[in-house]
Design a protein around this motif. Structure first.
Motif, PDB file in Angstrom:
ATOM      1  N   LEU A  70       0.816  -1.216   0.000  1.00 49.73           N
ATOM      2  CA  LEU A  70       0.000   0.000   0.000  1.00 49.73           C
ATOM      3  C   LEU A  70       0.846   1.261   0.000  1.00 49.73           C
ATOM      4  CD1 LEU A  70      -2.762  -0.985   2.603  1.00 49.73           C
ATOM      5  CD2 LEU A  70      -2.987  -0.870   0.113  1.00 49.73           C
ATOM      6  N   PHE A  71       2.046   1.208   0.609  1.00 46.09           N
ATOM      7  CA  PHE A  71       2.823   2.425   0.815  1.00 46.09           C
ATOM      8  C   PHE A  71       4.114   2.496   0.001  1.00 46.09           C
ATOM      9  CE2 PHE A  71       0.369   1.901   4.774  1.00 46.09           C
ATOM     10  CZ  PHE A  71      -0.321   3.102   4.767  1.00 46.09           C
ATOM     11  N   LYS A  72       4.911   1.438   0.016  1.00 48.06           N
ATOM     12  CA  LYS A  72       6.227   1.504  -0.622  1.00 48.06           C
ATOM     13  C   LYS A  72       6.534   0.197  -1.350  1.00 48.06           C
ATOM     14  CE  LYS A  72       7.633   5.649   0.487  1.00 48.06           C
ATOM     15  NZ  LYS A  72       8.018   6.634  -0.541  1.00 48.06           N
ATOM     16  N   ARG A  73       5.799  -0.043  -2.414  1.00 51.57           N
ATOM     17  CA  ARG A  73       5.959  -1.323  -3.108  1.00 51.57           C
ATOM     18  C   ARG A  73       7.319  -1.476  -3.777  1.00 51.57           C
ATOM     19  NH1 ARG A  73       1.188  -1.950  -7.052  1.00 51.57           N
ATOM     20  NH2 ARG A  73       0.096  -1.303  -5.157  1.00 51.57           N
ATOM     21  N   GLN A  74       8.094  -0.376  -3.912  1.00 51.29           N
ATOM     22  CA  GLN A  74       9.420  -0.486  -4.529  1.00 51.29           C
ATOM     23  C   GLN A  74      10.387  -1.280  -3.658  1.00 51.29           C
ATOM     24  OE1 GLN A  74       7.998   2.374  -3.498  1.00 51.29           O
ATOM     25  NE2 GLN A  74       9.508   3.932  -2.874  1.00 51.29           N
ATOM     26  N   PHE A  75      10.035  -1.495  -2.392  1.00 47.22           N
ATOM     27  CA  PHE A  75      10.879  -2.302  -1.519  1.00 47.22           C
ATOM     28  C   PHE A  75      10.694  -3.800  -1.765  1.00 47.22           C
ATOM     29  CE2 PHE A  75      10.705   1.404   1.608  1.00 47.22           C
ATOM     30  CZ  PHE A  75      11.976   1.827   1.294  1.00 47.22           C
ATOM     31  N   ILE A  76       9.725  -4.170  -2.590  1.00 48.84           N
ATOM     32  CA  ILE A  76       9.391  -5.574  -2.801  1.00 48.84           C
ATOM     33  C   ILE A  76      10.066  -6.094  -4.066  1.00 48.84           C
ATOM     34  CG2 ILE A  76       7.509  -7.205  -3.215  1.00 48.84           C
ATOM     35  CD1 ILE A  76       5.715  -5.254  -1.647  1.00 48.84           C
ATOM     36  N   GLY A  77      10.663  -7.260  -3.966  1.00 53.76           N
ATOM     37  CA  GLY A  77      11.336  -7.875  -5.104  1.00 53.76           C
ATOM     38  C   GLY A  77      11.659  -9.321  -4.794  1.00 53.76           C
ATOM     39  N   PHE A  78      12.616  -9.861  -5.537  1.00 56.16           N
ATOM     40  CA  PHE A  78      13.035 -11.255  -5.334  1.00 56.16           C
ATOM     41  C   PHE A  78      13.456 -11.506  -3.890  1.00 56.16           C
ATOM     42  CE2 PHE A  78      16.865 -13.987  -5.108  1.00 56.16           C
ATOM     43  CZ  PHE A  78      16.254 -15.216  -5.319  1.00 56.16           C
ATOM     44  N   GLY A  79      14.225 -10.559  -3.330  1.00 57.06           N
ATOM     45  CA  GLY A  79      14.700 -10.722  -1.957  1.00 57.06           C
ATOM     46  C   GLY A  79      13.573 -10.817  -0.954  1.00 57.06           C
ATOM     47  N   THR A  80      12.479 -10.115  -1.217  1.00 56.24           N
ATOM     48  CA  THR A  80      11.315 -10.141  -0.316  1.00 56.24           C
ATOM     49  C   THR A  80      10.726 -11.541  -0.244  1.00 56.24           C
ATOM     50  OG1 THR A  80      10.818  -7.892  -1.047  1.00 56.24           O
ATOM     51  CG2 THR A  80       9.108  -9.048   0.193  1.00 56.24           C
ATOM     52  N   ILE A  81      10.470 -12.118  -1.422  1.00 59.39           N
ATOM     53  CA  ILE A  81       9.840 -13.435  -1.469  1.00 59.39           C
ATOM     54  C   ILE A  81      10.775 -14.508  -0.919  1.00 59.39           C
ATOM     55  CG2 ILE A  81       8.704 -15.112  -2.955  1.00 59.39           C
ATOM     56  CD1 ILE A  81       7.330 -12.334  -2.699  1.00 59.39           C
ATOM     57  N   PHE A  82      12.061 -14.438  -1.302  1.00 60.48           N
ATOM     58  CA  PHE A  82      13.022 -15.425  -0.816  1.00 60.48           C
ATOM     59  C   PHE A  82      13.131 -15.365   0.704  1.00 60.48           C
ATOM     60  CE2 PHE A  82      17.106 -17.526  -0.245  1.00 60.48           C
ATOM     61  CZ  PHE A  82      17.035 -18.550  -1.171  1.00 60.48           C
ATOM     62  N   ASN A  83      13.143 -14.159   1.250  1.00 58.81           N
ATOM     63  CA  ASN A  83      13.210 -13.975   2.699  1.00 58.81           C
ATOM     64  C   ASN A  83      11.985 -14.565   3.378  1.00 58.81           C
ATOM     65  OD1 ASN A  83      12.722 -12.500   5.316  1.00 58.81           O
ATOM     66  ND2 ASN A  83      14.717 -11.650   4.823  1.00 58.81           N
ATOM     67  N   MET A  84      10.808 -14.218   2.853  1.00 59.04           N
ATOM     68  CA  MET A  84       9.561 -14.691   3.463  1.00 59.04           C
ATOM     69  C   MET A  84       9.512 -16.207   3.565  1.00 59.04           C
ATOM     70  SD  MET A  84       6.743 -12.185   1.677  1.00 59.04           S
ATOM     71  CE  MET A  84       5.387 -13.245   2.215  1.00 59.04           C
ATOM     72  N   VAL A  85       9.984 -16.875   2.524  1.00 55.57           N
ATOM     73  CA  VAL A  85       9.853 -18.328   2.461  1.00 55.57           C
ATOM     74  C   VAL A  85      10.975 -19.051   3.203  1.00 55.57           C
ATOM     75  CG1 VAL A  85       9.814 -20.325   0.907  1.00 55.57           C
ATOM     76  CG2 VAL A  85       8.600 -18.217   0.274  1.00 55.57           C
ATOM     77  N   PHE A  86      12.213 -18.547   3.090  1.00 57.49           N
ATOM     78  CA  PHE A  86      13.347 -19.356   3.501  1.00 57.49           C
ATOM     79  C   PHE A  86      13.927 -19.057   4.879  1.00 57.49           C
ATOM     80  CE2 PHE A  86      13.337 -20.212  -1.040  1.00 57.49           C
ATOM     81  CZ  PHE A  86      13.573 -21.568  -1.053  1.00 57.49           C
ATOM     82  N   VAL A  87      13.718 -17.874   5.448  1.00 52.82           N
ATOM     83  CA  VAL A  87      14.309 -17.603   6.763  1.00 52.82           C
ATOM     84  C   VAL A  87      13.776 -18.553   7.825  1.00 52.82           C
ATOM     85  CG1 VAL A  87      14.432 -15.955   8.665  1.00 52.82           C
ATOM     86  CG2 VAL A  87      14.954 -15.203   6.352  1.00 52.82           C
ATOM     87  N   GLY A  88      12.463 -18.630   7.937  1.00 50.15           N
ATOM     88  CA  GLY A  88      11.859 -19.488   8.957  1.00 50.15           C
ATOM     89  C   GLY A  88      12.183 -20.951   8.771  1.00 50.15           C
ATOM     90  N   TYR A  89      12.099 -21.420   7.529  1.00 53.18           N
ATOM     91  CA  TYR A  89      12.351 -22.839   7.276  1.00 53.18           C
ATOM     92  C   TYR A  89      13.834 -23.185   7.372  1.00 53.18           C
ATOM     93  CZ  TYR A  89       7.463 -23.263   5.958  1.00 53.18           C
ATOM     94  OH  TYR A  89       6.088 -23.268   5.984  1.00 53.18           O
ATOM     95  N   THR A  90      14.718 -22.227   7.062  1.00 52.62           N
ATOM     96  CA  THR A  90      16.150 -22.458   7.274  1.00 52.62           C
ATOM     97  C   THR A  90      16.443 -22.631   8.758  1.00 52.62           C
ATOM     98  OG1 THR A  90      16.762 -21.153   5.318  1.00 52.62           O
ATOM     99  CG2 THR A  90      18.479 -21.499   6.960  1.00 52.62           C
ATOM    100  N   ALA A  91      15.814 -21.791   9.583  1.00 51.97           N
ATOM    101  CA  ALA A  91      15.970 -21.921  11.039  1.00 51.97           C
ATOM    102  C   ALA A  91      15.459 -23.278  11.516  1.00 51.97           C
ATOM    103  CB  ALA A  91      15.217 -20.792  11.740  1.00 51.97           C
ATOM    104  N   ASP A  92      14.273 -23.680  11.036  1.00 52.35           N
ATOM    105  CA  ASP A  92      13.715 -24.981  11.408  1.00 52.35           C
ATOM    106  C   ASP A  92      14.646 -26.118  10.992  1.00 52.35           C
ATOM    107  OD1 ASP A  92      11.433 -23.995  12.608  1.00 52.35           O
ATOM    108  OD2 ASP A  92      10.187 -24.168  10.813  1.00 52.35           O
ATOM    109  N   LEU A  93      15.236 -26.013   9.797  1.00 52.51           N
ATOM    110  CA  LEU A  93      16.128 -27.058   9.302  1.00 52.51           C
ATOM    111  C   LEU A  93      17.382 -27.165  10.163  1.00 52.51           C
ATOM    112  CD1 LEU A  93      16.984 -29.155   7.174  1.00 52.51           C
ATOM    113  CD2 LEU A  93      17.927 -27.267   5.819  1.00 52.51           C
ATOM    114  N   LEU A  94      17.959 -26.015  10.526  1.00 54.01           N
ATOM    115  CA  LEU A  94      19.157 -26.027  11.367  1.00 54.01           C
ATOM    116  C   LEU A  94      18.861 -26.655  12.726  1.00 54.01           C
ATOM    117  CD1 LEU A  94      22.103 -25.178  11.885  1.00 54.01           C
ATOM    118  CD2 LEU A  94      21.237 -22.998  12.729  1.00 54.01           C
TER     119      LEU A  94
END
Length: 226
Positions: A70-94
């Motif tokens: 709604l406010f600053k969509r220019q901050f959204i990109g590949f890094g956004t999606i990769f972060n959303m999906v992989f940070v939590g599951y990487t922690a779970d895997l470790l």
């Protein structure tokens, strides 16, 4: 071709940075001396709702992402999606791997060392993938959105501290419901509440921004050679 080479460097920086952040989150949870504020909040909520941490973190990020759109969509990109999906599951895997190998951090000195390593790793990883400028996590973007909406009156460092404080409050409330408040909130949480924003900015200015600039320049120079 030159643009694609530079894009590859940035993509690799995003992947490396976010995997570092995910590993750091897992180490915070294993050290049990307080997680970073966002992780502490999501751990508390996931415990109350009986959801896997990675799944809960993905859902929370998706909610914040809607506000960023709604406010600053220019901050959204590949890094956004990769972060959303992989940070939590990487922690779970470790955490799963450490349990599988029977590795536990029982000594207070060892846990303190793991905590310090995780704190450094999460700030370095954040700086690296933010410098790649291919989108940032919804939570990281929220600090920059506050800075933009207040026209710089609340800079990123201050906005991040404010958001981290809110996360700590939620973490404490939900942690109390599950009886884990002092496992997810501790010295590490307090440390990162006040230090994450300034440290990310420090590593960007003095390390990740110059590093990616030098790598891009080196690629360009190599391509120009006969």
């Amino acid at each position: 071709m030159e643009h694609s080479k530079h894009s590859l460097i940035r993509v690799l920086a995003v992947i490396a940075g976010i995997l570092m952040v995910g590993a750091a989150v897992g180490l915070f949870k294993l050290a049990e001396m307080g997680a970073d504020p966002f992780t502490a909040m999501n751990t508390g909520i996931s415990s109350v709702l009986h959801l896997q941490f990675g799944t809960l973190q993905l859902l929370v990020n998706a909610g914040i992402l809607l506000l960023i759109l709604l406010f600053k969509r220019q901050f959204i990109g590949f890094g956004t999606i990769f972060n959303m999906v992989f940070v939590g599951y990487t922690a779970d895997l470790l955490i799963w791997l450490m349990a599988k190998l029977g590795i536990r951090f029982s000594s207070i000195l060892v846990r303190g060392a793991v905590l310090a390593a995780a704190a450094l790793l999460i700030c370095v990883g954040d700086a690296l993938y933010i410098s790649a400028d291919m989108g940032m996590s919804p939570y990281d973007a929220a600090g920059y959105v506050v800075e933009a909406l207040t026209k710089g009156r609340i800079p990123f460092r201050a906005a991040r501290i404010l958001l981290d404080a809110v996360c700590v409050g939620i973490a404490f409330f939900t942690g109390c419901q599950a009886g884990i408040q002092w496992k997810i909130i501790g010295i590490g949480t307090i440390l990162l509440t006040f230090c994450t924003g300034p440290l990310i900015q420090f590593f960007r200015v003095h390390w990740s921004d110059p590093l990616l600039a030098k790598m891009a320049a080196a690629k360009t120079a190599a391509q120009k050679k006969p």
